[in-house]
Motif scaffolding. Structure first.
Motif, mmCIF file in Angstrom:
data_model
loop_
_atom_site.group_PDB
_atom_site.id
_atom_site.type_symbol
_atom_site.label_atom_id
_atom_site.label_comp_id
_atom_site.label_asym_id
_atom_site.label_seq_id
_atom_site.Cartn_x
_atom_site.Cartn_y
_atom_site.Cartn_z
ATOM 1 N N PHE A 1 6.073 16.487 -1.565
ATOM 2 C CA PHE A 1 4.811 15.776 -1.772
ATOM 3 C C PHE A 1 4.800 15.155 -3.170
ATOM 4 O O PHE A 1 4.417 14.000 -3.341
ATOM 5 N N ALA A 2 5.227 15.928 -4.168
ATOM 6 C CA ALA A 2 5.249 15.431 -5.550
ATOM 7 C C ALA A 2 6.213 14.251 -5.692
ATOM 8 O O ALA A 2 5.900 13.270 -6.390
ATOM 9 N N LEU A 3 7.368 14.325 -5.042
ATOM 10 C CA LEU A 3 8.312 13.215 -5.105
ATOM 11 C C LEU A 3 7.738 11.959 -4.459
ATOM 12 O O LEU A 3 7.883 10.857 -5.005
ATOM 13 N N CYS A 4 7.090 12.108 -3.319
ATOM 14 C CA CYS A 4 6.469 10.945 -2.671
ATOM 15 C C CYS A 4 5.392 10.341 -3.566
ATOM 16 O O CYS A 4 5.285 9.111 -3.672
ATOM 17 N N GLN B 1 9.338 24.033 -1.817
ATOM 18 C CA GLN B 1 10.105 22.832 -1.475
ATOM 19 C C GLN B 1 9.191 21.771 -0.857
ATOM 20 O O GLN B 1 9.291 20.590 -1.205
ATOM 21 N N HIS B 2 8.327 22.181 0.046
ATOM 22 C CA HIS B 2 7.413 21.223 0.669
ATOM 23 C C HIS B 2 6.499 20.584 -0.382
ATOM 24 O O HIS B 2 6.268 19.367 -0.355
ATOM 25 N N MET C 1 0.841 -1.186 0.000
ATOM 26 C CA MET C 1 0.000 0.000 0.000
ATOM 27 C C MET C 1 0.885 1.248 0.000
ATOM 28 O O MET C 1 1.863 1.327 0.723
ATOM 29 N N THR C 2 0.547 2.195 -0.817
ATOM 30 C CA THR C 2 1.291 3.451 -0.883
ATOM 31 C C THR C 2 0.433 4.575 -0.308
ATOM 32 O O THR C 2 -0.781 4.449 -0.192
ATOM 33 N N ASN C 3 1.082 5.632 0.024
ATOM 34 C CA ASN C 3 0.389 6.819 0.531
ATOM 35 C C ASN C 3 0.627 7.973 -0.416
ATOM 36 O O ASN C 3 1.769 8.286 -0.724
ATOM 37 N N ARG C 4 -0.453 8.566 -0.856
ATOM 38 C CA ARG C 4 -0.372 9.732 -1.724
ATOM 39 C C ARG C 4 -0.641 10.969 -0.888
ATOM 40 O O ARG C 4 -1.416 10.931 0.055
ATOM 41 N N LEU C 5 0.028 12.045 -1.234
ATOM 42 C CA LEU C 5 -0.097 13.297 -0.506
ATOM 43 C C LEU C 5 -0.729 14.355 -1.392
ATOM 44 O O LEU C 5 -0.366 14.488 -2.560
ATOM 45 N N ASN C 6 -1.658 15.084 -0.827
ATOM 46 C CA ASN C 6 -2.312 16.168 -1.552
ATOM 47 C C ASN C 6 -2.038 17.478 -0.822
ATOM 48 O O ASN C 6 -2.263 17.572 0.391
ATOM 49 N N TRP C 7 -1.566 18.457 -1.563
ATOM 50 C CA TRP C 7 -1.268 19.756 -0.976
ATOM 51 C C TRP C 7 -2.560 20.480 -0.646
ATOM 52 O O TRP C 7 -3.519 20.453 -1.406
#
Length: 130
Positions: free
Chosen positions: A26-29, A21-22, A1-7
């Motif tokens: 998020f984009a790299l993850c 940078q932050h 399972m992966t975790n996606r991050l939304n700004w």
């Protein structure tokens, strides 16, 4: 399972460079999560992981310098967080110790925590510092 991050704009620290940078972390993850479904997943993931680690060093140096310049009173805590991340990423959270999916989850959760903590603590000190 992966975790996606939304700004979310609530994650902003009010400083254009640090926010960019932050967002990039998020984009790299998220790109790491995407790479896990690709045929050349390991190679792409490893490239993204290396980029994230390089950018983390740059980010922490810039963040520390900026916070020191504005008299941030919790600078020692910020330095401890940097050191903790470096130790975890260099010694423990590696592709040798974890599968890439677990590593992506760890990194996504760690960066989400860092960004949310920064959004909670930094804005009063960074106001007008762009």
């Amino acid at each position: 399972m992966t975790n996606r991050l939304n700004w979310d704009e609530r994650f902003s620290v009010g400083h254009e460079v640090l926010d960019a940078q932050h967002k990039h972390f998020f984009a790299l993850c998220n790109a790491m999560a995407d790479s896990l479904a690709e045929e050349a997943a390991q190679e792409r993931f490893d490239q993204l992981f290396a980029e994230l680690m390089d950018k983390a060093r740059e980010h922490f140096a810039a963040e520390e310098a900026l916070l020191a310049d504005c008299g941030y009173p919790e600078l020692d805590d910020q330095r401890s967080e940097q050191e903790e991340f470096a130790f975890l990423a260099d010694e423990i959270a590696t592709t040798e110790n974890f599968d890439r999916s677990e590593l992506q989850t760890f990194l996504a959760l760690w960066w989400a925590g860092h960004v949310m903590g920064a959004a909670r603590n930094y804005p009063p000190w960074l106001a007008g510092r762009d």
